[in-house]
Design an enzyme around this catalytic site. Structure first.
Site, PDB file in Angstrom:
ATOM      1  N   CYS A  18      11.890 -10.912  10.214  1.00 38.58           N
ATOM      2  CA  CYS A  18      10.701 -10.866   9.359  1.00 38.58           C
ATOM      3  C   CYS A  18      11.084 -11.044   7.894  1.00 38.58           C
ATOM      4  CB  CYS A  18       9.972  -9.546   9.574  1.00 38.58           C
ATOM      5  SG  CYS A  18       8.492  -9.354   8.568  1.00 38.58           S
ATOM      6  N   GLY A  21       0.819  -1.209   0.000  1.00 41.36           N
ATOM      7  CA  GLY A  21       0.000   0.000   0.000  1.00 41.36           C
ATOM      8  C   GLY A  21       0.850   1.256   0.000  1.00 41.36           C
ATOM      9  N   CYS A  69       8.054  -4.238  12.319  1.00 37.99           N
ATOM     10  CA  CYS A  69       7.636  -4.835  11.054  1.00 37.99           C
ATOM     11  C   CYS A  69       6.248  -5.449  11.160  1.00 37.99           C
ATOM     12  CB  CYS A  69       8.659  -5.896  10.649  1.00 37.99           C
ATOM     13  SG  CYS A  69       8.335  -6.694   9.081  1.00 37.99           S
TER      14      CYS A  69
END
Length: 368
Positions: A100, A12, A197
């Site tokens: 992550c 996004g 994250c």
């Protein structure tokens, strides 16, 4: 020859949107994939998943590419967040963004994308991948030194590099925003994401206290003088200045206070005054077992290293120390923090890294 099919991780934000745009302009067959990796129904305001998804859908609609959606909340909890909590509980300061990347973005996401028939994945990271001339691949710094994110990527498995594209590696951030603006992308001026994250921005100690209860203790100077109280060693990190709650009293000279050491055995937070306090300076460190992005280099190794994101690299010598490494710097490095990562470079080439076990300091009275 058919065009390469690439699935881009779409968050996004502007970076992943321009990464997809760049690949389209290269003639690739591009699809997007939105990952849901965190779910906190009791506190939805800090992880605006619906807003991010709407932005991702708008980007893909503008680019006329399909958007896949996948949930990795279980994988994130088991592979990243449980380790994050365990490290804090042990008094260390982990970097969840590094884990992550290695476990979610370049393992779970990569595996899922290949299962969808993709030939490669791409993300909006500021880094580069290049062939090494011997059938393998290298991770290189991004061209923009202010945005280079190779530090966060050093832990991914080497095989992922062959299947990964970093379209933004050649660009500066202002160039990326300008490309998005010229293309009419609605998110061209969307602020960069910050915070943990996939978890988002929040007051860190409050968030951590949800999972790790407070264990109060004293704040003491290196000489043993009590100057305050802490809520729990897990809420602090080496070199921290903000949030200590120590005023200018206690017979001080008015300089700011910093976290110097966590005494886990006594549950004491050792603090001192001055940004360059001797306890914060260390000429060497020791690590856990390293992760190399290519063949293990011959040791001892002369290279450069950094112990935090955006730190200026420091020349060092790396040698074996048990199952880990000992890294000796050409000059003392400030605030080396157990649980964080030291990452090694040969000029722009990221060689790999390791989790810091301890700083090796020569300051009088400092813990061994």
């Amino acid at each position: 020859m058919s065009a390469t099919r690439i699935i881009v991780g779409i968050s996004g934000g502007v970076d992943s949107a321009v990464a997809a745009l760049d690949l389209l302009e290269q003639g690739c067959v591009v699809e997007g994939l939105f990952m849901k990796n965190w779910d906190d129904p009791d506190d939805p305001g800090h992880c605006p998943i619906d807003r991010d998804l709407a932005a991702a859908e708008a980007v893909c609609a503008q680019l006329d590419i399909p958007l896949h959606k996948v949930e990795f909340t279980g994988e994130y909890w088991n592979r990243v967040f449980e380790h994050f909590l365990a490290e804090h509980d042990a008094g260390r300061t982990p970097n969840p963004d590094i884990l992550c990347n290695s476990e979610i973005k370049f393992r779970a996401f990569l595996d899922h994308a290949l299962g969808l028939g993709a030939q490669a994945i791409a993300t909006g990271h500021y880094a580069r991948v290049a062939a090494d001339g011997a059938g393998g691949w290298r991770l290189l710094r991004g061209r923009d030194p202010n945005k280079d994110q190779s530090y966060f990527l050093h832990g991914i498995h080497a095989g992922a590099l062959a299947r990964t594209r970093f379209p933004l590696g050649e660009y500066a951030k202002d160039q990326v925003r300008e490309r998005a603006r010229r293309a009419g992308l609605a998110n061209h001026d969307r602020p960069d994401s910050t915070g943990i994250c996939f978890i988002g921005e929040r007051r860190f100690s409050e968030f951590l206290s949800t999972y790790l209860p407070a264990r109060p203790g004293t704040m003491e100077t290196p000489e043993g003088r009590i100057v305050g109280e802490h809520n729990g060693l897990m809420y602090y990190t080496i070199g921290q200045r903000q949030g200590l709650g120590i005023g200018g009293g206690h017979g001080t000279d008015g300089r700011p206070w910093y976290v110097l050491h966590k005494d886990l055995g006594r549950n004491v937070l050792v603090v001192g005054q001055g940004h360059d306090h001797p306890w914060l300076q260390a000429p060497a460190l020791e690590t856990e077992a390293p992760h190399w992005l290519g063949p293990r280099p011959a040791l001892p190794l002369a290279c450069s290293a950094q112990v935090r994101y955006r730190q200026r690299p420091v020349a060092c010598a790396v040698e074996a120390a048990g199952s880990g490494l000992r890294v000796t710097f050409e000059r003392a490095v400030r605030a080396i923090t157990p649980g964080q990562s030291v990452v090694f470079y040969d000029h722009d080439h990221c060689l790999g890294g390791a989790i810091i076990q301890r700083a090796v300091t020569t300051a009088t009275g400092a813990p061994a």
